[in-house]
Design an enzyme around this catalytic site. Structure first.
Site, PDB file in Angstrom:
ATOM      1  N   GLN A 231       7.539  10.274  -3.620  1.00 14.32           N
ATOM      2  CA  GLN A 231       6.331   9.487  -3.320  1.00 14.32           C
ATOM      3  C   GLN A 231       6.516   8.652  -2.059  1.00 14.32           C
ATOM      4  O   GLN A 231       7.454   7.862  -1.966  1.00 14.32           O
ATOM      5  CB  GLN A 231       5.992   8.548  -4.478  1.00 14.32           C
ATOM      6  CG  GLN A 231       4.755   7.703  -4.189  1.00 14.32           C
ATOM      7  CD  GLN A 231       4.119   7.165  -5.445  1.00 14.32           C
ATOM      8  OE1 GLN A 231       4.564   6.173  -6.001  1.00 14.32           O
ATOM      9  NE2 GLN A 231       3.080   7.835  -5.921  1.00 14.32           N
ATOM     10  N   HIS A 233       4.766   5.731  -0.241  1.00 13.06           N
ATOM     11  CA  HIS A 233       3.742   4.706  -0.489  1.00 13.06           C
ATOM     12  C   HIS A 233       2.962   4.498   0.803  1.00 13.06           C
ATOM     13  O   HIS A 233       3.560   4.386   1.877  1.00 13.06           O
ATOM     14  CB  HIS A 233       4.422   3.411  -0.932  1.00 13.06           C
ATOM     15  CG  HIS A 233       3.475   2.403  -1.517  1.00 13.06           C
ATOM     16  ND1 HIS A 233       2.531   1.757  -0.756  1.00 13.06           N
ATOM     17  CD2 HIS A 233       3.335   1.937  -2.778  1.00 13.06           C
ATOM     18  CE1 HIS A 233       1.843   0.929  -1.541  1.00 13.06           C
ATOM     19  NE2 HIS A 233       2.309   1.016  -2.770  1.00 13.06           N
ATOM     20  N   LEU A 243       7.607  -2.975   1.120  1.00 12.25           N
ATOM     21  CA  LEU A 243       6.337  -2.659   0.487  1.00 12.25           C
ATOM     22  C   LEU A 243       5.316  -3.776   0.623  1.00 12.25           C
ATOM     23  O   LEU A 243       5.615  -4.936   0.406  1.00 12.25           O
ATOM     24  CB  LEU A 243       6.586  -2.419  -1.001  1.00 12.25           C
ATOM     25  CG  LEU A 243       5.362  -1.892  -1.736  1.00 12.25           C
ATOM     26  CD1 LEU A 243       5.126  -0.445  -1.351  1.00 12.25           C
ATOM     27  CD2 LEU A 243       5.548  -2.015  -3.220  1.00 12.25           C
ATOM     28  N   GLU A 246       0.192  -2.151  -3.636  1.00 12.57           N
ATOM     29  CA  GLU A 246      -1.151  -1.604  -3.812  1.00 12.57           C
ATOM     30  C   GLU A 246      -2.097  -2.658  -4.385  1.00 12.57           C
ATOM     31  O   GLU A 246      -3.322  -2.537  -4.278  1.00 12.57           O
ATOM     32  CB  GLU A 246      -1.047  -0.407  -4.758  1.00 12.57           C
ATOM     33  CG  GLU A 246      -2.258   0.457  -4.797  1.00 12.57           C
ATOM     34  CD  GLU A 246      -1.937   1.764  -5.503  1.00 12.57           C
ATOM     35  OE1 GLU A 246      -1.156   2.566  -4.943  1.00 12.57           O
ATOM     36  OE2 GLU A 246      -2.430   1.961  -6.613  1.00 12.57           O
ATOM     37  N   ARG A 277      -1.844   7.651  -4.262  1.00 13.83           N
ATOM     38  CA  ARG A 277      -0.970   7.403  -3.110  1.00 13.83           C
ATOM     39  C   ARG A 277      -0.743   8.629  -2.237  1.00 13.83           C
ATOM     40  O   ARG A 277      -0.636   8.508  -1.016  1.00 13.83           O
ATOM     41  CB  ARG A 277       0.380   6.892  -3.618  1.00 13.83           C
ATOM     42  CG  ARG A 277       0.223   5.518  -4.191  1.00 13.83           C
ATOM     43  CD  ARG A 277       1.489   4.986  -4.766  1.00 13.83           C
ATOM     44  NE  ARG A 277       1.224   3.633  -5.250  1.00 13.83           N
ATOM     45  CZ  ARG A 277       2.081   2.924  -5.947  1.00 13.83           C
ATOM     46  NH1 ARG A 277       3.263   3.419  -6.270  1.00 13.83           N
ATOM     47  NH2 ARG A 277       1.777   1.706  -6.335  1.00 13.83           N
ATOM     48  N   ARG A 389       2.876   9.982  -8.863  1.00 15.82           N
ATOM     49  CA  ARG A 389       2.759   8.874  -9.823  1.00 15.82           C
ATOM     50  C   ARG A 389       1.612   7.947  -9.437  1.00 15.82           C
ATOM     51  O   ARG A 389       1.439   7.634  -8.268  1.00 15.82           O
ATOM     52  CB  ARG A 389       4.061   8.067  -9.831  1.00 15.82           C
ATOM     53  CG  ARG A 389       3.959   6.749 -10.556  1.00 15.82           C
ATOM     54  CD  ARG A 389       5.279   6.045 -10.634  1.00 15.82           C
ATOM     55  NE  ARG A 389       5.663   5.348  -9.441  1.00 15.82           N
ATOM     56  CZ  ARG A 389       5.375   4.065  -9.173  1.00 15.82           C
ATOM     57  NH1 ARG A 389       4.650   3.360 -10.020  1.00 15.82           N
ATOM     58  NH2 ARG A 389       5.798   3.504  -8.070  1.00 15.82           N
TER      59      ARG A 389
END
Ligand code: FAD
Length: 575
Positions: A231, A233, A243, A246, A277, A389
């Site tokens: 994944q 992001h 990060l 979200e 995502r 995910r």
């Protein structure tokens, strides 16, 4: 040799929740937990946005079935639906249980747990503690280890899984402070070792996310499942990669390109910024590729896009997502109340991992199980996330499957004896390995080789993939593997030798990287996070199946395993 009924490797949410459940089930059991960091410094502590559960505090019409459907659709139909049903049905109870343990969730005005919107979820169901949810949960779980008399080996590095004749028997580990080696035997071994974000050069993950548990399992002959699904992001802060949760978009932020357009209207018109995502990361990458990215100074044609919070207002930003504001301010000098944040995709999460059944017991292949070996959390693949995910489903997975695995282990070890291990053989092998690394007289620094490896994985196995790219990546990886023989360590000491650990971690990263590339090369379709420009369609006829990759020094062997379908037929995935 030390002995415990159970040894759990990993002090994040999954490992701690499992330890708690074993002690709740049978307080007499002798449970130990080992972590190479202090448990509180596990990557779980960095989780920001929240944990999904259909408490219905905000959206009364939400149901666990809707949560299950969103998860399966988000997974691009690769998730095992029996595992998803368990995840979503048990979610409300595990959240309430955490609340009873003392976790400080954010509240609605009437005192019930607050819930927010998240990408790919059809209802507002994500429970949170501002934007520090992992911090709030992990602190309570770790203090419960102490209360429940779990032995904690903190800052011990596990370097090998002892697996003989289809049975996990223990681990070899060393004390970071003294380099003292120790064999531990146990009736059950559990891995909860987290992800491998450090395989890539830009990641939201901490420095310890080096895929050790995955590599140790693979080297012991256990297959790894669905490793091609990495994944990315959408909103890593540029250029550092950390990060921006979200939750920021869940609370209403916009993604805009150099022309000031909310470009998600062209990719996912009904969900906009709250598309899953994989779709949002691809959209950002395509905008940048088309020259509609921005430079951090605001000039067009740059390597990122903007995450714009300005319309949200200072009060909402500071009360709901204060940590994200602080990160941008501290790391790139952006005050998000007045300026947009520069963001681009960053490697974030491992959908694949050590294959397990819904009791957390590790699979030896499409049918069999490994005796005495369990796994949960990000290092495991029970396959609730399939090919992609949904945000806020990972903390949930750690807690639901940490708990289930703990309960299963407590049952499993009743009436089982401690296994026999020839301790000296393992100590000698570990010591020889350390001596060889310390004695190696190469010319390459670890950091240099790691950088080259991370650049290779990022360039040849990133958001978009093709056969030619990945083949070239594998060729380069073979050369990088050779160069590992040519690294040297400056630090030859036995006190807190972090260079030695970095050398061991680098070896693990390279094993994991090779498995990711090989699994990705063989999946000739696009599904979820695995996006092949040479095979742009999903191909259910040939690839609605899980990959199982077996590692050996001779090469990687691939097998496939069927997907568990219960109630949702595969459909075209549109948002
Ligand atoms: C920045 C960030 C924000 C996130 N936000 C969210 C969110 O809001 N919601 C959500 O659902 N998910 C989120 N995620 C994902 C989620 O946090 C993780 O998937 C989850 O916390 C992983 O927990 P874990 O228990 O599996 O492993 P971790 O928390 O990663 O713990 C791994 C443990 O294993 C130990 N370990 C590893 N290797 C060894 C070794 N060789 N020897 C000894 N010990 C070892 C480590 O020391 C550590 O204790 C986020 C992830 C990141 C990176």
């Amino acid at each position: 040799m030390r002995e415990h009924d159970v040894i759990i490797v990993g002090g994040g949410l999954a490992g701690c929740r499992a330890a708690l459940e074993i002690k709740r089930t049978d307080p007499k059991l002798n449970v130990a937990l080992v972590a190479k960091t202090h448990p509180i410094r596990s990557h779980s502590v960095a989780a920001q946005g929240g944990m999904a559960a259909t408490l219905k505090n905000v959206d009364a019409e939400d149901t666990w079935e809707a949560h299950a459907f969103d998860t399966v659709k988000g997974s691009d139909y690769l998730a095992d639906q029996d595992a998803v049903e368990i995840l979503t049905r048990e979610a409300p109870d595990v959240v309430i249980d955490l609340e009873h343990l003392g976790v400080l969730f954010s509240r609605l005005p009437d005192g019930r747990i607050a819930q927010r919107a998240f990408g790919g979820h059809s209802h507002r169901r994500t429970c949170y503690a501002a934007d520090k949810t992992g911090h709030a949960i992990l602190h309570e779980l770790v203090s419960n280890l102490r209360k429940n008399d779990v032995t904690v080996y903190e800052e011990w590095y596990v370097m090998r899984l002892i697996l003989e004749d289809g049975q996990a028997k223990g681990v070899v580990m060393f004390n970071l402070l003294t380099t003292h080696l120790q064999v531990v035997r146990a009736k059950a071994v559990m891995f909860a070792t987290g992800g491998y974000g450090r395989v890539f050069n830009t990641t939201s993950n901490d420095f310890a996310s080096t895929g050790d548990g995955l590599a140790m399992s693979a080297l012991a002959g256990v297959p790894l499942e669905d490793m091609e699904f990495v994944q990315f992001h959408p909103t890593g802060l540029y250029p550092v990669g950390v990060l921006i949760s979200e939750a920021v978009r869940g609370e209403g932020a916009y993604l805009i390109n150099s022309e000031g357009d909310r470009f998600m209207a062209n990719y996912a018109p009904s969900k906009m910024e709250l598309a899953p995502r994989d779709i949002t990361s691809r959209a950002i990458a395509l905008e940048i590729r088309a020259g509609r990215g921005v430079h951090p100074d605001g000039n067009p044609g740059g390597p990122c896009v903007y995450l714009d919070l300005r319309h949200m207002g200072k009060e909402k930003i500071m009360s709901r997502i204060p940590f994200c504001w602080e990160e941008a301010h501290r790391l790139v000098g952006v005050d998000a109340v007045y300026e947009p944040m520069p963001v681009r995709p960053t490697a974030h999460y491992s959908m694949g991992g050590i294959p397990v059944n819904t009791d957390g017991q590790v699979r030896s292949g499409p049918d069999g199980l490994v005796e005495g070996f369990f796994a949960a959390g990000e290092s495991a693949c029970v396959s609730v996330h399939g090919a992609n995910r949904l945000g806020s489903n990972s903390l949930l997975e750690c807690v639901v499957y940490g708990k289930r695995t703990g309960a299963a282990i407590a049952q499993y070890i009743q009436n089982r004896k401690l296994p026999d291990i020839d301790e000296q053989v393992y100590l000698n092998a570990a010591q020889n390995k350390i001596n060889a690394l310390l004695g190696q007289s190469g010319s390459l620094r670890i950091g240099q080789l790691r950088q080259n490896f991370q650049d290779c994985m990022t360039q040849y196995c990133g958001v978009f993939r093709t056969e030619a790219l990945m083949q070239e990546g594998l060729n380069q990886l073979q050369q990088l593997k050779q160069q590992y023989q040519n690294i040297y360590l400056d630090d030859k000491g036995s006190c807190w030798n972090t260079e030695l650990i970095e050398a061991l971690e680098l070896r693990n990263l390279m094993v994991v990287g090779e498995i990711i590339l090989t699994s990705a090369l063989n999946r000739q379709e696009s599904r979820g996070a695995h996006s092949r420009e040479d095979y742009p369609q999903r191909d259910d006829t040939n690839f609605l199946k899980h990959t199982l990759a077996y590692y050996s020094s001779a090469g990687i062997d691939l097998q496939y395993k069927s997907v568990a379908m219960t109630r949702f037929e595969p459909q075209e995935r549109k948002y």
